[in-house]
Write an enzyme that holds these catalytic residues in place. Structure first.
Site, PDB file in Angstrom:
ATOM      1  N   ILE A   1      53.293  13.234  22.804  1.00 43.10           N
ATOM      2  CA  ILE A   1      53.279  12.306  23.811  1.00 43.10           C
ATOM      3  C   ILE A   1      53.338  12.387  25.462  1.00 43.10           C
ATOM      4  CG2 ILE A   1      52.952   9.691  24.338  1.00 43.10           C
ATOM      5  CD1 ILE A   1      53.683   9.224  20.825  1.00 43.10           C
TER       6      ILE A   1
ATOM      7  N   GLY B   1      57.069  15.157  20.761  1.00 44.49           N
ATOM      8  CA  GLY B   1      56.244  15.683  21.340  1.00 44.49           C
ATOM      9  C   GLY B   1      54.902  15.269  21.760  1.00 44.49           C
TER      10      GLY B   1
ATOM     11  N   GLY C   1      55.610  17.881  14.675  1.00 40.57           N
ATOM     12  CA  GLY C   1      54.857  19.324  13.738  1.00 40.57           C
ATOM     13  C   GLY C   1      54.368  20.132  14.825  1.00 40.57           C
TER      14      GLY C   1
ATOM     15  N   GLY D   1      56.698  19.723   7.123  1.00 39.85           N
ATOM     16  CA  GLY D   1      57.761  20.580   8.951  1.00 39.85           C
ATOM     17  C   GLY D   1      57.785  19.405   9.901  1.00 39.85           C
TER      18      GLY D   1
ATOM     19  N   LYS E   1      66.496  11.481  21.943  1.00 44.80           N
ATOM     20  CA  LYS E   1      65.554  11.661  23.168  1.00 44.80           C
ATOM     21  C   LYS E   1      65.308  10.175  23.682  1.00 44.80           C
ATOM     22  CE  LYS E   1      62.704  13.725  19.527  1.00 44.80           C
ATOM     23  NZ  LYS E   1      61.573  13.455  17.537  1.00 44.80           N
TER      24      LYS E   1
ATOM     25  N   ASP F   1      68.742  12.224  16.004  1.00 44.14           N
ATOM     26  CA  ASP F   1      67.188  12.307  16.965  1.00 44.14           C
ATOM     27  C   ASP F   1      66.684  11.201  17.345  1.00 44.14           C
ATOM     28  OD1 ASP F   1      65.225  14.718  17.138  1.00 44.14           O
ATOM     29  OD2 ASP F   1      63.864  13.026  16.667  1.00 44.14           O
TER      30      ASP F   1
ATOM     31  N   GLU G   1      64.208  17.821  11.025  1.00 44.01           N
ATOM     32  CA  GLU G   1      65.232  18.750  11.566  1.00 44.01           C
ATOM     33  C   GLU G   1      65.749  19.272  10.288  1.00 44.01           C
ATOM     34  OE1 GLU G   1      66.219  18.415  15.031  1.00 44.01           O
ATOM     35  OE2 GLU G   1      63.850  17.713  14.574  1.00 44.01           O
TER      36      GLU G   1
ATOM     37  N   VAL H   1      57.765  25.041  15.980  1.00 38.32           N
ATOM     38  CA  VAL H   1      57.527  24.460  17.317  1.00 38.32           C
ATOM     39  C   VAL H   1      57.046  26.502  18.669  1.00 38.32           C
ATOM     40  CG1 VAL H   1      58.107  24.184  19.386  1.00 38.32           C
ATOM     41  CG2 VAL H   1      58.812  22.394  16.964  1.00 38.32           C
TER      42      VAL H   1
HETATM   43  N1  HSE Z   1      62.832  15.539  13.090  1.00 37.31           N
HETATM   44  C1  HSE Z   1      61.968  14.973  14.269  1.00 37.31           C
HETATM   45  C2  HSE Z   1      60.883  14.199  14.474  1.00 37.31           C
HETATM   46  C3  HSE Z   1      60.466  16.635  14.843  1.00 37.31           C
HETATM   47  O1  HSE Z   1      60.599  13.331  12.754  1.00 37.31           O
HETATM   48  O2  HSE Z   1      61.002  13.359  14.800  1.00 37.31           O
HETATM   49  C4  HSE Z   1      60.540  16.110  16.244  1.00 37.31           C
HETATM   50  O3  HSE Z   1      61.396  15.831  16.922  1.00 37.31           O
END
Ligand code: HSE
Length: 395
Positions: free
Chosen positions: A127, A125, A294, A178, A196, A192, A181, A14
């Site tokens: 959005i 990301g 990404g 990529g 969020k 994850d 995590e 990032v």
């Molecule tokens: N590892 C996270 C995903 C990256 O796959 O959504 C973005 O937060």
């Protein structure tokens, strides 16, 4: 703020993505002055003199008026963000784990120091979910926010369902591309998505709930029988994070795989894409779709927060100060699909009623109603057992 001088922490997917996006837009009002990285010897794509491995080169530089924190280590990120805010320097962060654990305290710090912390890049990301919830859905009409918030697990599920790829191979691809995590357990076990969801809930209903109090179950135990079952029923398995209003001042939230029927918006969300469905009274459902992982997509979201700082934007956390104070409850039940191997694993689950049951030597499942509070109590035990669970459609 007419000119932004950025001190950047982190130059991973990032961090580098942000620098590429900044170069692409040739923005004159924002320049990166220093980039703090852990490994000073690693070859980098930008001039050497931009890099340092001493946080003080950014945090003690009075000419830096925005700290952008994009590092992997949540604990280190927390110390950087706290120190910058205490110094009165605004921060843009993308670290969902750090925010999910420390947001309550960081909101108080922002208020005490009158300084902004923006983090739209931390959830979904590219959005713009957080700012929309904060600004547009700023009323009592909101009913729920549900969606696919993790690109890696969705990518893996797509590869398994559409291309019959093995789980391990799909995970390796997500890592190579990529999206994943550095510890992909966070992606596939649902953490994850949970981090969020905790952040989103602060902006949806104004209430912070500690991630350790919530039910999370991921996709790592999805088996061939579960996939065959889903195909036979014409549904897809998606990892869904949801926060749903229950009554005038309560909501519930959890992260679980879900059997998704064809009529749902997120049925067609594939690969590393994220999809978020916002439901409200009077307007029904609205669907936001886009790339959630990404370098370029997430970098563009960080850029949007940087641009927002040019206009002195900050989250006002209006719902935290609203007339209705919402609180989390796990006092609700829903339909659960449970695939199990041994009778003692089935006995662990206190089903209120069972509506469907199948057993053979190799494949056993039940579908029935279960209370969320009962699942939360046994969540560590569920993780240890050879079982797969998913929320089932309501019919
Ligand atoms: N590892 C996270 C995903 C990256 O796959 O959504 C973005 O937060």
């Amino acid at each position: 703020m007419s000119k932004i001088t950025i001190g950047l922490f982190g130059f991973g997917v990032v961090g580098e993505g942000l620098c590429n996006v900044l170069a692409k837009v040739q923005m004159k009002e924002a320049v990166v002055k220093k980039i703090c990285i852990r490994d000073g010897r690693k070859p980098r794509s930008l001039p050497r003199e931009l890099f340092t491995d001493r946080p003080g080169d950014i945090l003690d530089d009075p000419s830096i008026n925005l700290v952008v924190e994009l590092i992997d280590d949540a604990e280190a990120a927390y110390h950087v963000v706290r120190r910058a805010l205490e110094n009165g320097v605004p921060v843009v962060s993308g670290n969902k784990k750090m925010l999910a654990y420390h947001l309550e305290e960081l909101i108080a710090l922002q208020e005490a120091r009158g300084v902004a912390l923006l983090y739209d890049a931390s959830a979904c990301g590219s959005i713009p979910v957080i700012r929309n919830l904060e600004e547009y859905y700023d009323n009592d009409l909101l009913i729920s926010v549900k969606g696919i918030l993790n690109g890696s697990s969705n990518f893996i599920l797509s590869k398994i369902f559409n291309e019959n790829m093995e789980y391990g191979e799909a995970l390796r691809m997500a890592q190579e591309l990529g999206f994943a995590e550095s510890d992909p357990t966070f992606d596939v076990e649902g953490y994850d998505s949970l981090f969020k969801l905790v952040i989103i809930t602060v902006h949806a209903f104004g209430t912070y709930v500690h991630p350790d109090d919530l039910l999370t179950f991921g996709i790592s135990k999805l088996g061939a029988d579960d996939i065959r079952y889903a195909r036979e029923k014409g549904v897809r398995v998606k990892l869904v994070a949801q926060v749903v209003k229950l009554g005038p001042d309560k909501f519930t939230m959890f992260v679980l795989p879900q059997l998704i029927t064809r009529d749902k918006y997120i049925y067609s969300v594939e690969d590393e894409f994220n999809g978020v469905v916002i439901k409200g009274e009077c307007y029904g459902k609205q669907f936001m779709f886009g790339k959630g992982a990404g370098g370029y997509p997430t970098g563009s979201s960080v850029l949007s927060d940087i641009t927002a700082r040019l206009h002195d934007y900050r989250y006002e956390y209006k719902k935290r100060h609203g007339a209705t104070r919402f609180s989390y409850t796990d006092d609700c039940s829903f339909r659960l699909y449970l695939r199990y191997a041994r009778e003692e694993d089935l006995a662990l689950f206190p089903f209120e009623s069972i509506t469907e049951r199948y057993w053979s030597d190799n494949y056993k499942y039940v579908i029935g109603h279960v209370r969320l509070a009962d699942l939360v109590k046994i969540k560590e035990e569920i993780a240890r057992r050879d079982v797969f669970i998913a929320a089932a459609p309501l019919n």
